[in-house]
Motif scaffolding. Structure first.
Motif, mmCIF file in Angstrom:
data_model
loop_
_atom_site.group_PDB
_atom_site.id
_atom_site.type_symbol
_atom_site.label_atom_id
_atom_site.label_comp_id
_atom_site.label_asym_id
_atom_site.label_seq_id
_atom_site.Cartn_x
_atom_site.Cartn_y
_atom_site.Cartn_z
ATOM 1 N N ARG A 45 0.829 -1.218 0.000
ATOM 2 C CA ARG A 45 0.000 0.000 0.000
ATOM 3 C C ARG A 45 0.858 1.260 0.000
ATOM 4 N N ASN A 48 1.826 2.773 -3.617
ATOM 5 C CA ASN A 48 1.028 3.781 -4.337
ATOM 6 C C ASN A 48 0.375 4.768 -3.361
ATOM 7 N N LEU A 50 -1.302 4.647 -0.685
ATOM 8 C CA LEU A 50 -2.531 4.454 0.090
ATOM 9 C C LEU A 50 -2.168 4.492 1.565
ATOM 10 N N ARG A 79 0.215 6.914 -8.896
ATOM 11 C CA ARG A 79 -1.018 6.123 -8.913
ATOM 12 C C ARG A 79 -1.477 5.847 -10.338
ATOM 13 N N THR A 82 0.464 2.923 -11.703
ATOM 14 C CA THR A 82 0.237 1.631 -11.060
ATOM 15 C C THR A 82 -1.267 1.363 -11.013
ATOM 16 N N PHE A 84 -4.122 -1.086 -8.520
ATOM 17 C CA PHE A 84 -4.182 -1.850 -7.282
ATOM 18 C C PHE A 84 -5.385 -2.776 -7.300
ATOM 19 N N ALA A 153 -8.132 -2.669 -13.018
ATOM 20 C CA ALA A 153 -6.723 -2.352 -12.858
ATOM 21 C C ALA A 153 -5.979 -2.455 -14.189
ATOM 22 N N GLU B 134 -10.287 4.481 -1.296
ATOM 23 C CA GLU B 134 -8.972 3.949 -1.660
ATOM 24 C C GLU B 134 -8.964 3.460 -3.098
ATOM 25 N N ALA B 135 -10.043 2.766 -3.482
ATOM 26 C CA ALA B 135 -10.109 2.248 -4.841
ATOM 27 C C ALA B 135 -10.117 3.400 -5.838
ATOM 28 N N SER B 138 -6.731 4.860 -6.048
ATOM 29 C CA SER B 138 -5.753 3.947 -6.645
ATOM 30 C C SER B 138 -5.816 3.936 -8.169
#
Lengths: 250, 236
Positions: A45, A48, A50, A79, A82, A84, A153, B134-135, B138
């Motif tokens: 985490r 990136n 988080l 971010r 990448t 996630f 993703a 968070e998603a 991200s």
């Protein structure tokens, strides 16, 4: 491509990461193993942002930054390079599968809607969900949700895919379909960092295995090295316990 | 005892003139309260220290005092204070005592509703799973985009029942505007009643009027809730 050095992170008095180094080259499939609480997820985490690491440096292609004082701009840049995949999927509940996958293109990267839709559909087709474009997350099984998560993703063509225990929340029957998708991504040459407890996946797919415990990297090597001839006693201990459990279940 | 139906009919017609006032008082207040309420709620959930503290004091003062007392206090304080500011600080030639009392009603109801709504929004924001933010981050969304596109739509969905509650209680509280000489439903009925001592009839009329208005509001919110959940289910 990506190199991080001396990543440290504490939650209060509890130091979770005690200086982690990791180098990732294009096409690497790095699997991070380790017992619960070893800092695997926190480390992933941090990559990136988080989680905000307390110290350490990151070199990511043209980006060079300290973890402690990364600017908002740099964070967004990282971010965007990448993507996630979360343990509990974290699909946007208010959006359909297709909208979930399109969001990163349309909103974050300003890709035209039509092109985004095509790319998103292609990504969903690839994970075997061609008939599920207009389904909301709650209408999908866990395995399907996680595959949407992977499509979300993959669709942005990230330089590195980060997987945080992508199969831990799934029941055994559904794990296979997710691992199959990940395997095919690996075969296509995607660069991945995977935190997992799936030993067979690690053995088959990983180009490098990182074994973490207590906030440090205990051992690092190829799958063959780690599984057949681990150097460290701690690694041996861990594998013995995991693989015995594994046999026991079967 | 006999009800004077002719009086009731006449009162009903007169009271109808107050309905727009009551509705405007309710919905303008609601609309103007929403943005600051959201800002406060965000300050509290995001953990901004000073913003959280100051808004915390504000919310507990408003929630810890009866609306009637707020009206009595502010309706006494505001005109005098504003008059002082205009005359001595800005040195303008403007008579504050000539402005319509409805402005004071708006100010007081907005102050009150903002506090109530901020708690409604706060609980709704907390109800959205942290993983959603968070998603969104991200995949490269900015914080603002994440809130606008992912968090707020979900929060609003779960906030609807509570927003309905707030609206209904605001509509009912707006009856207190009569204390500031605003001619809403209640004020008109009071005047009518006092004229011929037909209190029971006049109050019965507005009692029914409030029941109808509140039912309509609740009906609208029910439709909204259904629309939202139908859209979520439409894909099956």
């Amino acid at each position: 491509m990506l190199e991080v050095k001396n990543v440290k992170k504490s939650f209060g008095d509890n130091q979770v990461l005690k200086g982690i180094d990791l180098k990732v080259n294009k096409g690497d499939i790095i699997v991070i193993l380790g017992p619960s609480g070893s800092g695997k997820t926190t480390f992933l985490r941090s990559l990136n942002f988080l989680e905000k690491a307390d110290s350490g440096t990151m070199d990511f292609d043209e980006i060079h930054t300290e973890f402690s004082n990364a600017s908002g701009k740099v964070i967004i840049k990282v971010r965007k390079k990448t993507a996630f995949v979360f343990q509990n999927y974290n699909l946007f509940q208010n959006k359909t599968a297709l909208q979930n996958v399109m969001e990163g293109l349309v909103t974050a990267r300003r890709v035209p809607r039509k092109e985004s839709e095509e790319r998103a559909k292609k990504a969903l087709d690839k994970v075997g969900l061609s008939g599920r474009y207009d389904y909301y997350p709650y209408q999908l099984s866990g395995g399907q949700q996680q595959r949407v998560g992977i499509a979300r993703a993959v669709v942005v063509n990230p330089d590195i895919l980060l997987f945080d225990e992508p199969t831990s929340a799934l029941d055994p029957e559904l794990i296979g379909e997710v691992l199959a998708v990940m395997k095919s991504l690996a075969e296509e040459g995607a660069t991945m960092i995977v935190v997992t407890h799936e030993m067979s996946f690690a053995q088959e797919v990983a180009s490098r295995i990182v074994f973490m415990d207590g906030g440090v990297v205990v051992e690092e090597g190829s799958a063959r090295e780690i599984f057949t001839a681990p150097k460290e006693e701690r690694t041996r201990q861990f594998l013995r316990r995991i693989i015995r459990d594994y046999d026991y279940v079967i | 005892m006999q009800l004077n139906t002719e009086f009731m009919r006449q009162t009903l017609i007169d009271v109808l003139a107050g309905v727009p006032v009551t509705l405007k008082l309710t919905f303008v207040t609601l609309l103007l309260s929403a943005p600051p309420a959201f800002w406060i709620a965000l300050g509290k959930t995001e953990g901004g220290k000073n913003r959280g503290k100051i808004s915390g004091v504000y919310v507990s003062v408003v929630r810890g005092t009866p609306v009637v007392v707020q009206i009595l206090f502010l309706y006494s304080l505001l005109p005098t204070m504003l008059n002082y500011l205009i005359k001595n600080v800005f040195r303008l030639d403007f008579n504050i005592f000539n402005i319509d009392a409805v402005w004071y009603a708006y100010i007081i109801f907005i102050l009150n509703t903002t506090a109530v709504l901020s708690e409604v929004f706060r609980s709704a924001l907390l109800a959205v799973d942290g993983g959603q933010l968070e998603a969104a981050l991200s995949i490269g969304l900015s914080r603002r985009q994440a809130y606008m596109r992912i968090i707020i739509p979900q929060a609003l969905m779960s906030a609807l029942p509570n927003i309905c509650n707030t609206t209904v209680s605001l509509l009912k509280n707006s009856s207190l505007a009569f204390m500031m000489t605003v001619k809403d439903i209640t004020a008109i009925a009071k005047v009518k009643a006092a004229y011929g001592y037909n209190y029971i009839e006049a109050y019965l009329v507005i009692l029914l009027m409030y029941v109808i208005l509140c039912s309509v509001v609740q009906g609208i919110f029910r439709l909204l809730e259904n629309a939202v959940s139908v859209r979520r289910r439409a894909a099956v």
